[in-house]
Design an enzyme around this catalytic site. Structure first.
Site: not given
Ligand code: NAD
Length: 265
Positions: A42, A254, A212, A120, A145, A38, A170, A137
């Site tokens: 962000t 990132i 994470s 996303d 369905c 995720a 469905c 995921h």
């Molecule tokens: P997580 O929320 O557990 O961890 C995200 C990590 O990214 C955090 O440790 C945070 O510090 C870091 N982070 C955030 N913005 C950053 C940036 N700009 N630069 C560097 N680091 C940054 O996310 P995860 O490990 O992907 O697990 C969460 C679950 O939630 C996954 O299964 C995912 O499918 C889902 N999810 C997806 C989305 C999406 O599709 N965008 C959004 C939220 C959650």
């Protein structure tokens, strides 16, 4: 930006050296695996779950919406999930420089597989090829369905919600419909998992980006890569449970560091 694991706090010169080193590893690698989470989205305006502004950090009770048992058991929760899904920031978000850097890495011939935990669709929107992308995921852009497995674009179900059906079922079998994402408690698609594990077991560099590393089995991929001798590079704003395994940890945005690495590959 923080220092690579174990080292002193780095200055700009040391950071530049670290980025150049990672670029060299990528250039010389036969197979590179990137695992994203995720955190890579962000900077497109989509909150993560566990970061400082994460959806679950702000509202821990929201976790319940992501469990399959609760979804199956509770029509009111499903209605809430449909509303939440329609309002998701991803519908109006676009890829950012982190997504685009991974496209550039692929075009340089230096990215073999991209496994994303994100739902996303922004890696595909940025231009990552379907044949190297594993959305492990699932995707929020379709619904599935839970009885007959039929899949359809999400927009058709959203139209039914907007027309007054709070929990559309469905149209083929009457079963419960859900976003085609993997909720907690749901198994991953076997084929996706096998492809991802094979990529981890055969890579020589693994990039773990914006995750994470707490959601399994995806979080096991960097460990698997490390066990077969791959270099592990973690780019994440906060510490992860795998930092001790990593050859380099970049605790930095990132969108700042990934393009700087890729432009040197
Ligand atoms: P997580 O929320 O557990 O961890 C995200 C990590 O990214 C955090 O440790 C945070 O510090 C870091 N982070 C955030 N913005 C950053 C940036 N700009 N630069 C560097 N680091 C940054 O996310 P995860 O490990 O992907 O697990 C969460 C679950 O939630 C996954 O299964 C995912 O499918 C889902 N999810 C997806 C989305 C999406 O599709 N965008 C959004 C939220 C959650």
């Amino acid at each position: 930006m923080d220092e690579p694991k174990g080292g002193p706090r780095q200055g700009a010169v040391e950071v530049a050296t670290t980025l150049a080193t990672v670029a060299t590893w990528l250039r010389e690698a036969n197979r590179v695996l990137a695992l994203t989470g995720a955190g890579i989205s962000t900077e497109s305006g989509i909150p993560d779950f566990r970061g400082p502004d994460g959806a679950w950090t702000r509202n821990p009770a929201a976790q319940r919406l992501s469990h399959i048992d609760a979804y199956l058991a509770d029509p009111a929760l499903r209605a809430q999930v449909w509303q939440q899904r329609m309002a998701h920031p991803a519908w109006s978000a676009g890829p950012n420089s982190g997504h685009r850097a991974l496209v550039a890495l692929e075009r340089k011939g230096a990215l073999h597989t991209l496994v994303t935990q994100n739902i996303d669709g922004l890696h595909a929107a940025a231009g990552t090829s379907a044949d190297i992308l594993i959305e492990i995921h699932g995707t929020m852009r379709e619904v599935a369905c839970l009885s007959c497995g039929d899949r359809a674009p999400a927009a058709a179900s959203f139209a039914r919600v907007l027309a007054g059906d709070p929990d559309p079922s469905c149209l083929i079998c009457g079963g419960i419909l859900k976003s085609a994402t993997i909720s907690f408690g749901q198994p991953l698609l076997h084929e996706d998992l096998v492809k991802a594990e094979t990529a981890a077991a055969t890579c020589d560099v693994c990039l773990a980006i914006g995750t994470s590393l707490t959601v399994y089995p995806a979080a096991a991929l960097p460990r698997l890569a490390s066990e077969v001798g791959a270099r592990l590079v973690i780019i994440n704003a906060e510490a992860t449970p795998m930092d001790a395994l990593a050859d380099v940890v970049l605790r930095a945005p990132i969108g700042e560091v990934l393009p700087r690495i890729v432009e040197q590959v």
